[in-house]
Write an enzyme that holds these catalytic residues in place. Structure first.
Site, PDB file in Angstrom:
ATOM      1  N   SER A  19       2.313   7.062   2.419  1.00 32.25           N
ATOM      2  CA  SER A  19       1.202   6.175   2.085  1.00 32.25           C
ATOM      3  C   SER A  19      -0.042   6.647   2.837  1.00 32.25           C
ATOM      4  O   SER A  19      -0.394   7.823   2.727  1.00 32.25           O
ATOM      5  CB  SER A  19       1.629   4.745   2.440  1.00 32.25           C
ATOM      6  N   HIS A  28       1.372   6.421  -2.288  1.00 31.56           N
ATOM      7  CA  HIS A  28       0.389   5.386  -2.642  1.00 31.56           C
ATOM      8  C   HIS A  28      -0.986   6.004  -2.460  1.00 31.56           C
ATOM      9  O   HIS A  28      -1.499   6.036  -1.353  1.00 31.56           O
ATOM     10  CB  HIS A  28       0.471   4.170  -1.715  1.00 31.56           C
ATOM     11  N   ASP A  39       7.083  -0.058   3.002  1.00 29.66           N
ATOM     12  CA  ASP A  39       7.706   0.459   1.790  1.00 29.66           C
ATOM     13  C   ASP A  39       8.539   1.684   2.165  1.00 29.66           C
ATOM     14  O   ASP A  39       8.144   2.471   3.029  1.00 29.66           O
ATOM     15  CB  ASP A  39       6.618   0.827   0.769  1.00 29.66           C
TER      16      ASP A  39
END
Ligand SMILES: C[S@@+](CC[C@H](N)C(=O)[O-])C[C@H]1O[C@@H](n2cnc3c(N)ncnc32)[C@H](O)[C@@H]1O
Lengths: 286, 191
Positions: free
Chosen positions: B12, B39, B132
């Site tokens: 991310s 992401h 996540d």
């Protein structure tokens, strides 16, 4: 950590039994859904209903018929947005609607309408292009719960900002605020938008063609289906469409492996808008 | 673990630079597929593919719905969709709600890949600001696969690798620079 491959094998069996229970007890056939997402949703459903295994969920599926709407909603996950992928709605507005304008009556079938965000987006497009009075939108979904909410047209107001941006990017000629009223943390779409929409339950896996459509919009629904069921749906759409009618799929959907893909010619490949090929003769779906 | 059949990577915040290091150090002879959930917040994935393609010895492409996972290729989850792998190792997409505020979500990719590859899967969690990937990595290990976590001290944003360590533990917890040689060692046929 101990590897547990047996547990995965057991879960695959449990999943199969659950799918059978849904089919034989309630008449809904999920056997042709793509397995990875189905497994994920059934796991989530079991958890949400407090079942500690899929087998426990299957037990309740068999013995508690009142659970059915919840089961369907959990298995179908109706998520959507207004004017999601604005470029697609812009393409519909600028390229497809002008061609549909030549018909005295325009029928649009939106299959898998979820909570209705896209149906109302379409209604707004048609309104702004001066076509809504002679249009009818058939909005269908598997889930009765989802349809009930779609009919209400009430959404969390926190979505408004993003949806307004989408609307503008889709070539909106007014302001999205003109189409809703907000109160507390909810927004309610103008009742007038609903005047030419018919909501109905329809299962793409088992129900037949029910209208003659000039445009079929089915975005992000077939992504949950295995190749044979996707192909079956393309046949349904073909048989529903008038000659030269349009089909709009989701932005990342591929029909590369569908036998019936040949019936559709790319109209705007980037927006995944297809047109029924001229030489296609509609055949009844068995 | 058995010979690795596939690698899944999640990252991310700070992920772009981390991916450049990770992909840049891969052996061009790797025959496994490498699936990435990053992401990125960008509108489309094409630009990311192009930029990473400049440093990666393996071709970098967007994962295509229904298409078979390709060995020897880096395949990125498209923006706005969860990426899943079917048991027959084809890609599937989903627009289900965000998981850990993210779509694509690392947990979703890892969970499906763990079913598809079981003990032949390697899961890698890199820098990032959310949790996540932690649950996904736990499922990878539970299915018998191997977990590699970037050591939090070496991560631009340590929260994500730390969450993965806390929830899943790891078979290897190493600085970013050590991950490519480790993957090469685990994935290339032994001489
Ligand atoms: C992800 S939503 C798509 C919503 C919207 N079209 C969009 O793209 O934003 C998928 C919808 O398909 C519906 N669906 C799933 N299986 C179906 C079936 N067999 N027949 C009709 N609708 C189905 C679900 O109930 C859900 O509302």
């Amino acid at each position: 950590m101990q590897p547990l491959p047996d547990e995965l094998a057991c879960e695959a069996i449990e999943l199969e039994l659950f799918v059978q229970a849904m089919h034989r007890r309630h008449g809904y056939d999920f056997s042709q859904y793509a397995p990875a997402s189905l497994r994920r949703r059934v796991r989530q459903l079991a958890e949400r209903l407090g079942c500690d295994s899929i087998s426990a969920l299957t037990g309740r599926t068999l013995h508690e018929p009142r659970l059915l709407p919840q089961l369907l909603e959990g298995l179908s996950v109706p998520v959507s947005d207004m004017f999601r992928d604005p470029a697609v709605f812009r393409a519909l507005r600028e390229q497809v609607l002008p061609l549909l304008a030549s018909y005295p009556q325009i029928n649009i079938w939106q299959a898998g309408c979820a909570h209705g965000e896209e149906v109302y987006s379409l209604a707004i497009l048609l309104e702004e292009e001066g076509l809504y009075e002679r249009s009818r939108i058939f909005a269908t979904d598997l889930s009765a719960n989802a349809l009930r909410q779609a009919e209400e047209g009430i959404y969390p107001v926190r979505e408004a900002q993003q949806w307004s941006r989408n609307y503008q990017a889709a070539g909106g000629t007014r302001s999205l605020v003109d189409y809703y009223s907000a109160r507390y943390d909810l927004l309610k779409l103008d009742d007038r938008l609903r005047r030419n929409i018919t909501f109905a339950q329809h299962n793409l896996a088992s129900d037949r063609v029910f209208c003659e459509a000039h445009l079929v919009l089915c975005r992000n629904v077939l992504i949950y289906f295995s190749n044979p069921l996707q192909d079956h749906c393309l046949a349904l759409f073909r048989d529903s469409l008038v000659r030269g009618g349009f089909l709009c799929l989701g932005m990342c959907e591929s029909i590369d492996f569908a036998g019936n893909a040949g019936d559709f010619a790319a109209f705007d490949a980037g927006a995944r808008i297809y047109r029924l090929a001229a030489n296609t003769v509609a055949m009844a779906v068995p | 673990m058995k010979t690795a059949a596939a690698i899944v990577v999640g990252c991310s915040s700070g992920g772009f630079d981390a991916l450049r290091v990770l992909l840049g150090g891969l052996d061009p002879g790797l025959s496994q597929p490498l699936l990435v959930c990053c992401h990125s917040g960008s509108e489309t994935i094409e630009l990311l593919c192009e930029l990473l393609g400049r440093v990666s010895p393996l071709p970098v492409i967007a994962a295509a719905e229904r298409h078979a996972v390709r060995g020897g290729h880096v395949q990125l989850a498209p923006t706005g969709y969860h990426l899943l792998v079917e048991p027959d190792r084809r890609f599937a997409l989903s627009t289900d709600p965000r998981v850990n505020h993210s779509r694509p979500s690392i947990d979703v990719l890892f969970a499906s890949a763990a079913v598809a590859w079981r003990e032949t899967l390697i899961g890698v969690v890199l820098t990032g600001a959310s949790a996540d990937g932690a649950e996904g990595l736990r499922l990878v290990r539970r299915a018998g696969g191997c977990a590699i976590v970037q050591s939090p001290v070496s991560a631009r944003v340590p929260a994500m690798p730390q969450a993965a360590l806390d929830r899943a533990g790891a078979d290897y917890c190493v600085p970013l620079a050590d991950i490519p040689p480790l993957l090469n060692r685990l994935c290339l046929p032994r001489p």
